[in-house]
Write a protein that holds these residues in place. Sequence first.
Motif, mmCIF file in Angstrom:
data_model
loop_
_atom_site.group_PDB
_atom_site.id
_atom_site.type_symbol
_atom_site.label_atom_id
_atom_site.label_comp_id
_atom_site.label_asym_id
_atom_site.label_seq_id
_atom_site.Cartn_x
_atom_site.Cartn_y
_atom_site.Cartn_z
ATOM 1 N N MET A 44 0.826 -1.206 0.000
ATOM 2 C CA MET A 44 0.000 0.000 0.000
ATOM 3 C C MET A 44 0.863 1.260 0.000
ATOM 4 O O MET A 44 0.705 2.134 -0.853
ATOM 5 N N LYS A 45 1.788 1.340 0.930
ATOM 6 C CA LYS A 45 2.549 2.579 1.115
ATOM 7 C C LYS A 45 3.489 2.867 -0.049
ATOM 8 O O LYS A 45 3.634 4.025 -0.474
ATOM 9 N N THR A 46 4.156 1.852 -0.560
ATOM 10 C CA THR A 46 5.162 2.037 -1.608
ATOM 11 C C THR A 46 4.734 1.423 -2.934
ATOM 12 O O THR A 46 4.869 2.039 -3.991
ATOM 13 N N GLY A 47 4.223 0.214 -2.890
ATOM 14 C CA GLY A 47 3.976 -0.528 -4.116
ATOM 15 C C GLY A 47 2.891 0.052 -5.000
ATOM 16 O O GLY A 47 3.001 0.028 -6.231
ATOM 17 N N VAL A 77 7.966 -4.933 -8.766
ATOM 18 C CA VAL A 77 8.928 -3.836 -8.674
ATOM 19 C C VAL A 77 8.734 -3.069 -7.362
ATOM 20 O O VAL A 77 9.704 -2.675 -6.710
ATOM 21 N N GLY A 78 7.490 -2.867 -6.962
ATOM 22 C CA GLY A 78 7.219 -2.154 -5.722
ATOM 23 C C GLY A 78 7.783 -2.857 -4.503
ATOM 24 O O GLY A 78 8.385 -2.227 -3.624
ATOM 25 N N LEU A 79 7.598 -4.178 -4.439
ATOM 26 C CA LEU A 79 8.143 -4.936 -3.314
ATOM 27 C C LEU A 79 9.663 -4.915 -3.343
ATOM 28 O O LEU A 79 10.317 -4.721 -2.299
ATOM 29 N N ALA A 80 10.249 -5.085 -4.525
ATOM 30 C CA ALA A 80 11.711 -5.050 -4.643
ATOM 31 C C ALA A 80 12.251 -3.690 -4.229
ATOM 32 O O ALA A 80 13.284 -3.596 -3.550
ATOM 33 N N PHE A 81 11.561 -2.622 -4.619
ATOM 34 C CA PHE A 81 11.994 -1.276 -4.255
ATOM 35 C C PHE A 81 12.031 -1.122 -2.741
ATOM 36 O O PHE A 81 12.992 -0.584 -2.182
ATOM 37 N N GLN A 82 10.979 -1.574 -2.054
ATOM 38 C CA GLN A 82 10.919 -1.399 -0.611
ATOM 39 C C GLN A 82 11.972 -2.244 0.106
ATOM 40 O O GLN A 82 12.595 -1.785 1.065
ATOM 41 N N ASP A 106 -2.917 -6.922 -21.047
ATOM 42 C CA ASP A 106 -1.593 -6.308 -20.971
ATOM 43 C C ASP A 106 -1.504 -5.335 -19.797
ATOM 44 O O ASP A 106 -0.482 -5.278 -19.101
ATOM 45 N N VAL A 107 -2.565 -4.570 -19.558
ATOM 46 C CA VAL A 107 -2.583 -3.656 -18.410
ATOM 47 C C VAL A 107 -2.451 -4.456 -17.109
ATOM 48 O O VAL A 107 -1.682 -4.093 -16.209
ATOM 49 N N ALA A 108 -3.164 -5.567 -17.011
ATOM 50 C CA ALA A 108 -3.109 -6.393 -15.806
ATOM 51 C C ALA A 108 -1.721 -7.005 -15.615
ATOM 52 O O ALA A 108 -1.195 -7.065 -14.498
ATOM 53 N N ARG A 109 -1.117 -7.480 -16.704
ATOM 54 C CA ARG A 109 0.215 -8.078 -16.613
ATOM 55 C C ARG A 109 1.228 -7.036 -16.151
ATOM 56 O O ARG A 109 2.081 -7.325 -15.301
ATOM 57 N N LEU A 110 1.142 -5.834 -16.693
ATOM 58 C CA LEU A 110 2.067 -4.781 -16.284
ATOM 59 C C LEU A 110 1.795 -4.349 -14.845
ATOM 60 O O LEU A 110 2.720 -3.954 -14.130
ATOM 61 N N GLY A 111 0.555 -4.439 -14.413
ATOM 62 C CA GLY A 111 0.257 -4.178 -13.006
ATOM 63 C C GLY A 111 0.933 -5.185 -12.092
ATOM 64 O O GLY A 111 1.473 -4.825 -11.035
ATOM 65 N N ARG A 112 0.913 -6.454 -12.493
ATOM 66 C CA ARG A 112 1.607 -7.481 -11.693
ATOM 67 C C ARG A 112 3.110 -7.216 -11.673
ATOM 68 O O ARG A 112 3.761 -7.385 -10.641
ATOM 69 N N PHE A 113 3.655 -6.841 -12.820
ATOM 70 C CA PHE A 113 5.070 -6.455 -12.866
ATOM 71 C C PHE A 113 5.321 -5.294 -11.912
ATOM 72 O O PHE A 113 6.322 -5.276 -11.183
ATOM 73 N N GLY A 114 4.410 -4.323 -11.886
ATOM 74 C CA GLY A 114 4.555 -3.192 -10.973
ATOM 75 C C GLY A 114 4.531 -3.609 -9.513
ATOM 76 O O GLY A 114 5.268 -3.052 -8.684
ATOM 77 N N ASP A 115 3.686 -4.582 -9.169
ATOM 78 C CA ASP A 115 3.658 -5.089 -7.790
ATOM 79 C C ASP A 115 5.015 -5.680 -7.403
ATOM 80 O O ASP A 115 5.494 -5.492 -6.277
#
Length: 310
Positions: free
Chosen positions: A195-198, A229-234, A218-227
């Motif tokens: 929630m806070k970062t991802g 990336v968000g966890l990796a970032f944190q 494709d939007v959904a797949r990129l959303g999963r990729f974003g999730d």
Amino acid sequence: MTPDAFASRLDRAAAAIEAMLARLIDATPRPGETLRPSRLVAAMGHATLGGGKRLRPFLLVETANLFGLSDEGVLRAACAVEMVHCYSLAHDDLPAMDDDDLRRGRPTVHRAFDEATAILAGDALLTLAFDTLADPATHPDAAVRADLVLRLARASGLGGMVGGQILDLGAEGRWSDDHRPLALDDAAIRRLQAMKTGALLRWPLEAGAVLAGASRDDVARLGRFGDIVGLAFQIADDLLDVEATPETLGKATGKDAGRGKGTLVGLHGVAAMKAELARLTAAAEAELAPWGPRAAVLLAAARFVAERRK
């Protein structure tokens, strides 16, 4: 893509975003506005201009590029997410929140100005972000603009970034009788961080695809990729808080442990979370597989997030 090639591409995008931000955050009133106060404009500029990786807008720009779209509207949408991000930093740095004096190697907004100005600058940046997305200059189709606005509202608000921030403060023990930090388990930490970062890292991946007219799949797949990336970032951010110096990071370090803040690094240890970053990088690559070499920049971005040192 080599690290040097990626860094060059990131720098070029950051320069374009900086120029567009300066255009959007200027002193000239827009139709319907009366006056843009100079002190407020200066504080908003301090919060947004002159530094930062611009990772979130970069992800949006490169996602739109993946589908062949590259125009001023893409830059405007990219600036919207950066304004939301910078507003959140200005507010997070306040004494009532994280009480930080440095951000990107410079005084935080409330130190450079004052607390009231920092609060209002954050408020104005958040509002300007939605103003920018709702403007036909961002996209001619009102349905696309409404989709972007709704997604960003949910990523940044009650059930997203702001909700994650209050969970984070609660985990510090702010509202418990003894003010002791709460012992969060793995699932609770992941939910809080999603929630806070991802959420604000997932939005630009989805938004770039929406702007370009990509399919729902494709939007959904990129959303999963974003999730991912968000966890990796944190996780990378939490590792930096443990391992980096303030001089390298441009802000104070060691504050998570000092507050008893629940992190995956604190729960599982440094070695386990470095292994988790490797797993997340592989998962990110799997999500991008359908686009093959066309997604090389986004894959490099995932690796950059996992391997960053500042």
